[in-house]
Design a protein around this motif. Structure first.
Motif, PDB file in Angstrom:
ATOM      1  N   SER A 234       0.570   3.804  -3.077  1.00 41.77           N
ATOM      2  CA  SER A 234       0.229   5.213  -2.875  1.00 41.77           C
ATOM      3  C   SER A 234       1.116   6.121  -3.717  1.00 41.77           C
TER       4      SER A 234
ATOM      5  N   TYR B 126      -6.195   8.112  -3.613  1.00 41.04           N
ATOM      6  CA  TYR B 126      -5.145   8.442  -2.648  1.00 41.04           C
ATOM      7  C   TYR B 126      -5.665   8.513  -1.209  1.00 41.04           C
TER       8      TYR B 126
ATOM      9  N   CYS C 277      -2.109   3.718   5.249  1.00 44.61           N
ATOM     10  CA  CYS C 277      -0.757   3.986   5.728  1.00 44.61           C
ATOM     11  C   CYS C 277      -0.764   4.557   7.139  1.00 44.61           C
TER      12      CYS C 277
ATOM     13  N   SER D 225      -0.139   8.477  -6.814  1.00 43.19           N
ATOM     14  CA  SER D 225       0.184   9.903  -6.775  1.00 43.19           C
ATOM     15  C   SER D 225       0.973  10.336  -8.008  1.00 43.19           C
TER      16      SER D 225
ATOM     17  N   GLU E 198       0.811  -1.220   0.000  1.00 40.54           N
ATOM     18  CA  GLU E 198       0.000   0.000   0.000  1.00 40.54           C
ATOM     19  C   GLU E 198       0.845   1.272   0.000  1.00 40.54           C
TER      20      GLU E 198
ATOM     21  N   LEU F 157      -5.756   4.982   0.265  1.00 40.86           N
ATOM     22  CA  LEU F 157      -4.436   4.413   0.532  1.00 40.86           C
ATOM     23  C   LEU F 157      -3.745   5.147   1.660  1.00 40.86           C
ATOM     24  N   ARG F 158      -3.994   6.458   1.740  1.00 39.16           N
ATOM     25  CA  ARG F 158      -3.399   7.221   2.828  1.00 39.16           C
ATOM     26  C   ARG F 158      -3.918   6.712   4.169  1.00 39.16           C
TER      27      ARG F 158
END
Length: 312
Positions: A174, A290, A297, A178, A170, A293-294
């Protein structure tokens, strides 16, 4: 127009800030004189050398605090690494990637990679997301965001990662979503949650399982459609103890995976490594993915699910 990258595949001495800075400045001058460059990449822990796993566990928290730097242009005198990197980038008119290094932000400590532009100004920093168990136990805090920046002359987008990140799909995904065309990360031997560490039979120098690292890099580049540069190097012990660890510098492409004839080993130390990367074909940033996925994280939330406030 291809992006021209120069990697300083070199050695870093534990705790020897003056020695390391002097060597890096000399190697940077050589790299700049031998080849046109857009982005210069320094090895991990360029000024201090690595800390977690290289000192007795009980001493690591205090050593981290002692080497921690405030990374801010307004307080540049408090960051020997940012001061050096800013000087190099402005003198040669190149982007410089350096890190990770230990960053202090309020009460927290991060492992942070900095990016400085050709004008000597800080344009971004990436706080390592995927900390190892040992790093967490030593008092480090995980970051929450990835970093991708544009190199204007080439229109190529560069993403930044650090060692253990390569084990987490991941994080690299990301960077892909991006819009990264190439990702660049530093890796010296460390106590990974996943990658096996071993010592070379001939000399006892610590390293990571090359095959395992190359397999990971191969998979990440193919599944994300970007190129990758993994920056290795050697670690010298303090007080003349000689080499204690080594990691090769490795390049990979999305079509072919790891380029084995371009791996740089121990005999290549102190020789600049030059890489050219083109913009990835027909791939647009997927900004709508994004935020998801953020959130994957982010693993440093406060109790009750509310995000912690963070000093920048």
């Amino acid at each position: 127009m291809p992006l021209r990258i120069a990697v300083l595949h070199t050695r870093i001495r534990l705790g020897a800030r003056r020695t390391n800075t002097k060597r890096l400045l000399e190697l940077a001058a050589k790299a700049m004189s031998d080849h046109p460059v857009d982005v210069l990449v320094l090895p991990a822990y360029p000024v201090t050398g690595p800390i977690v796993g290289y000192y007795p566990d009980q001493k690591v928290p205090s050593i981290l605090k002692g080497f921690a730097e405030r990374i801010s242009e307004s307080e540049m005198q408090l960051s020997p690494t940012l001061t050096m990197v800013s000087k190099v980038s402005e003198e040669y008119g190149v982007y410089v990637i350096a890190g990770p290094l230990v960053e202090r932000a309020g009460p927290r400590l991060y492992l942070t990679t900095i990016v400085v532009g050709p004008n000597g100004r800080l344009i971004g920093k990436y706080r390592k997301v995927a900390l190892t168990r040992k790093e967490r136990e030593s008092g480090l805090t995980p970051g929450k965001d990835v970093l991708v920046f544009d190199v204007g002359r080439t229109n190529v987008r560069v993403g930044v990662f650090v060692d253990e990140d390569i084990n987490y799909p991941e994080v690299l995904r990301s960077l892909s979503y991006s819009g990264a065309d190439v990702v660049i990360g530093a890796m010296l031997p460390f106590q990974s949650n996943f990658i096996r560490m071993r010592s070379e039979p001939s000399n006892g120098i610590l390293t990571l399982d090359y095959e395992q690292v190359m397999e990971l890099l191969d998979v990440r580049t193919r599944e994300n459609g970007f190129s990758a540069v993994l920056v290795g190097g050697a670690v010298e012990g303090s007080n003349g103890l000689g080499y204690v660890a080594f990691m090769p510098t490795i390049m990979a492409e999305p079509e072919n995976g790891v380029i084995k004839d371009r791996i740089r080993l121990f005999d290549d130390l102190d020789l600049p490594v030059y890489v050219e990367v083109d913009k990835a074909a027909s791939r647009e940033p997927k900004d709508f993915l994004y935020p998801l996925l953020r959130s994957l994280c982010r693993n440093g939330s406060a109790k009750g699910g509310e995000p912690e406030e963070e000093e920048l």
